[in-house]
Design an enzyme around this catalytic site. Structure first.
Site, PDB file in Angstrom:
ATOM      1  N   LEU A 232       5.133  47.367 -12.398  1.00  0.00           N
ATOM      2  CA  LEU A 232       6.220  48.237 -12.735  1.00  0.00           C
ATOM      3  C   LEU A 232       7.319  47.852 -12.409  1.00  0.00           C
ATOM      4  O   LEU A 232       8.324  48.279 -12.969  1.00  0.00           O
ATOM      5  CB  LEU A 232       5.833  49.562 -11.733  1.00  0.00           C
ATOM      6  CG  LEU A 232       5.004  50.994 -11.802  1.00  0.00           C
ATOM      7  CD1 LEU A 232       4.902  51.657 -10.768  1.00  0.00           C
ATOM      8  CD2 LEU A 232       5.859  51.385 -13.064  1.00  0.00           C
ATOM      9  N   SER A 233       7.751  46.890 -11.471  1.00  0.00           N
ATOM     10  CA  SER A 233       9.022  46.316 -11.203  1.00  0.00           C
ATOM     11  C   SER A 233       9.522  45.402 -12.499  1.00  0.00           C
ATOM     12  O   SER A 233      10.788  45.492 -12.507  1.00  0.00           O
ATOM     13  CB  SER A 233       8.895  45.655 -10.129  1.00  0.00           C
ATOM     14  OG  SER A 233       8.120  44.486  -9.987  1.00  0.00           O
ATOM     15  N   LYS A 234       8.698  45.270 -13.329  1.00  0.00           N
ATOM     16  CA  LYS A 234       9.109  44.169 -14.535  1.00  0.00           C
ATOM     17  C   LYS A 234       9.592  45.088 -15.460  1.00  0.00           C
ATOM     18  O   LYS A 234      10.348  44.613 -16.323  1.00  0.00           O
ATOM     19  CB  LYS A 234       7.970  43.524 -14.967  1.00  0.00           C
ATOM     20  CG  LYS A 234       7.330  42.269 -14.215  1.00  0.00           C
ATOM     21  CD  LYS A 234       6.146  41.648 -15.120  1.00  0.00           C
ATOM     22  CE  LYS A 234       5.000  42.319 -14.702  1.00  0.00           C
ATOM     23  NZ  LYS A 234       3.671  41.985 -15.523  1.00  0.00           N
ATOM     24  N   ARG A 235       9.430  46.335 -15.328  1.00  0.00           N
ATOM     25  CA  ARG A 235       9.897  47.300 -16.567  1.00  0.00           C
ATOM     26  C   ARG A 235      11.204  47.496 -16.611  1.00  0.00           C
ATOM     27  O   ARG A 235      12.204  47.438 -15.433  1.00  0.00           O
ATOM     28  CB  ARG A 235       9.386  48.776 -16.238  1.00  0.00           C
ATOM     29  CG  ARG A 235       7.938  48.786 -16.351  1.00  0.00           C
ATOM     30  CD  ARG A 235       7.264  48.971 -17.820  1.00  0.00           C
ATOM     31  NE  ARG A 235       6.286  47.819 -17.680  1.00  0.00           N
ATOM     32  CZ  ARG A 235       6.030  47.383 -18.887  1.00  0.00           C
ATOM     33  NH1 ARG A 235       6.405  47.884 -20.087  1.00  0.00           N
ATOM     34  NH2 ARG A 235       4.725  46.381 -18.925  1.00  0.00           N
ATOM     35  N   LYS A 236      12.054  47.807 -17.836  1.00  0.00           N
ATOM     36  CA  LYS A 236      13.540  48.221 -17.746  1.00  0.00           C
ATOM     37  C   LYS A 236      13.313  49.569 -17.172  1.00  0.00           C
ATOM     38  O   LYS A 236      12.398  50.545 -17.706  1.00  0.00           O
ATOM     39  CB  LYS A 236      14.106  48.013 -18.979  1.00  0.00           C
ATOM     40  CG  LYS A 236      13.395  48.530 -20.176  1.00  0.00           C
ATOM     41  CD  LYS A 236      14.242  48.160 -21.348  1.00  0.00           C
ATOM     42  CE  LYS A 236      13.778  48.543 -22.796  1.00  0.00           C
ATOM     43  NZ  LYS A 236      12.425  49.243 -23.014  1.00  0.00           N
TER      44      LYS A 236
END
Ligand code: GLU
Length: 462
Positions: A232-236
């Site tokens: 989730l944290s990789k998403r923009k």
């Protein structure tokens, strides 16, 4: 025993997808067992929490359709209760006041890290029996020094930790505010919570909390720690309900159906209605392995739900979106027909609305590629002939509209595609749209005729 679960978010200003899944798991568990789902707002960190952030929690839960039972519990309204219980534990020798300053603690921690490879409070004040007049202080829990803390997690199985690895954690801060560790136990007891389903990041806290239950002479609830959601944290964009709702034009059923499967399974089933989920959901279907967030899959699941939900539900979600664009629509068979047409090809709610705006707004310009491909010297005459044929239609329906097109095809000798594409370009502004007869039907007779004439004039200038 009636199942009583709770969702206990801190108002951070957005509803993280991981939190949304926790809420969903608890809600489904409660609904499956005919139990109760309680909402508690953990708002003791007053500096950070605003009412707007609390509102985000209500809005997200309402949008997802996760209704809660009974009144909402606000921790900030329960300070005197926490104080009373802290005092009782101090009086019973199960908690104590500690006057160590932050600087002292920091120095001790550094020293400890060097020797023990871990930092905890060195228990300087544990046996000092400091009274309420000891000056600035915190209240700490007196953790047992020997033995083990064990609990049987509904998802993870048996989890054990030595008490000697647990800290004399702070229950009440020096400003009088309870910590999460303390308030969570007081409140789960007050609410008679039977099961706590939450993220695996709380596993370590659980040992502290169970020790506190024992100190209070109470049985802890059953705990179930759901796996993490990776990726989730990789998403923009923020990994929140609000962000995905708006950016992807999701239906709540789409989001729910997707996130429930991030850590829970029921055979190979993928698409569930909400009643299906209530029937199928239980903790034994929650996996231990982490879920991996996949935006493409989320979009796909949402698309399936777009076709599955009732037209009434679909209307609930698109009407406000149309309104935002200045289009006020009434419910009824016309809207149903429009939604039926649009949901066949759209991937999300935003597309339903955006791709049907041509009905309400005449094109301001014509797509260059469509014009280059479909307009020629004969186009003005063709569009006018079509207009004339459409003006003769008796009952305005798709069959009659199709017949009007067929008359033009017969008299001009053109194939239907050679009429439909210039007509689309003229009416929609681009040679891409739902079926041309449906398009003409929805745009309406007068407006279609006006758009055909305007395009004919434009084509004359080419
Ligand atoms: N406020 C806590 C959180 O949002 C609640 C954790 C719990 O369910 O105990 O993580």
């Amino acid at each position: 025993m009636t199942v009583r679960v709770r969702f206990a978010p801190s108002p951070t200003g957005f509803m993280h997808l991981g939190n949304a899944r926790t809420a969903l798991f608890n809600w489904l568990f409660a609904r499956h067992h005919g139990g109760q789902f309680i909402l508690r707002i953990e708002d003791t960190d007053r500096e950070r929490h605003t009412e707007a952030a609390v509102q985000v929690i209500y809005d997200s839960l309402k949008w997802m359709g996760l209704d809660w039972d009974g009144p909402v519990l606000r921790q900030s309204e329960r300070l005197s209760i926490y104080h009373e219980i802290a005092e009782r534990l101090i009086a019973e020798g199960k908690a104590y006041r500690c006057t160590c300053t932050r600087e002292e603690l920091e120095a001790k921690k550094e020293a400890m890290k060097a020797t023990m490879n871990r930092a905890c409070y060195d228990r300087t004040c544990r046996d000092k029996n400091l009274g309420p007049d000891c000056g600035t202080h915190v209240v700490r829990f007196k953790m047992p020094l020997e033995g083990e803390s064990t609990f049987d997690d509904m998802i993870q199985g048996k989890i054990t930790k030595k008490y000697s690895d647990l800290d004399d954690f702070i229950m009440v801060r020096s400003d009088g505010m309870p910590t999460y560790q303390f308030a969570v136990v007081v409140d789960d007891l007050a609410l008679e919570i039977t099961h706590v389903i939450r993220g695996a990041d709380h596993i370590d806290n659980t040992h502290d909390q169970i020790a506190l239950y024992h100190a209070l002479g109470k049985e802890p609830p059953r705990f179930g720690h759901a796996p993490r959601i990776d990726g989730l944290s990789k998403r923009k964009g923020s990994p929140s309900v609000e962000y995905y709702r708006e950016a992807l034009g999701l239906l709540p059923q789409g989001l729910i159906n997707y996130i429930v499967r991030l850590g829970w399974s029921h055979g190979d089933d993928e698409i569930f209605t909400i009643p299906d989920l209530i029937k199928a959901f239980d903790v034994d279907g929650i996996n231990r392995a982490n879920g991996e967030f996949d935006e493409e899959k989320l979009k796909w699941v949402n698309e399936q739900q777009l076709r599955l939900v009732s037209l009434e539900t679909l209307a609930d979600h698109v009407l406000p979106l149309y309104e935002k664009k200045g289009v006020k629509l009434e419910r009824g068979p016309e809207l149903d027909k429009l939604l039926e047409m649009m949901r066949k090809r759209a991937h999300n709610l935003n597309e339903i609305v955006d791709d049907s705006m041509f009905i309400f707004r005449a094109p301001e310009s014509y797509d260059e590629a469509s014009v280059a491909k479909h307009f020629n010297a004969e186009t003005p005459a063709l569009l006018r002939e079509l207009a004339s044929s459409l003006s003769e239609v008796g009952t305005w329906n798709e069959a009659e509209i199709e017949a009007a097109f067929a008359r033009v095809a017969a008299s001009s000798g053109l194939k239907m595609g050679k009429i439909a594409q210039p007509a689309r370009t003229a009416i929609v502004g681009i040679a891409q749209s739902p079926g041309i007869y449906e398009v003409v039907y929805f745009v309406g007779r007068e407006e279609t005729l006006a758009r055909l004439e305007r395009a004919a004039k434009f084509a004359e200038t080419k």
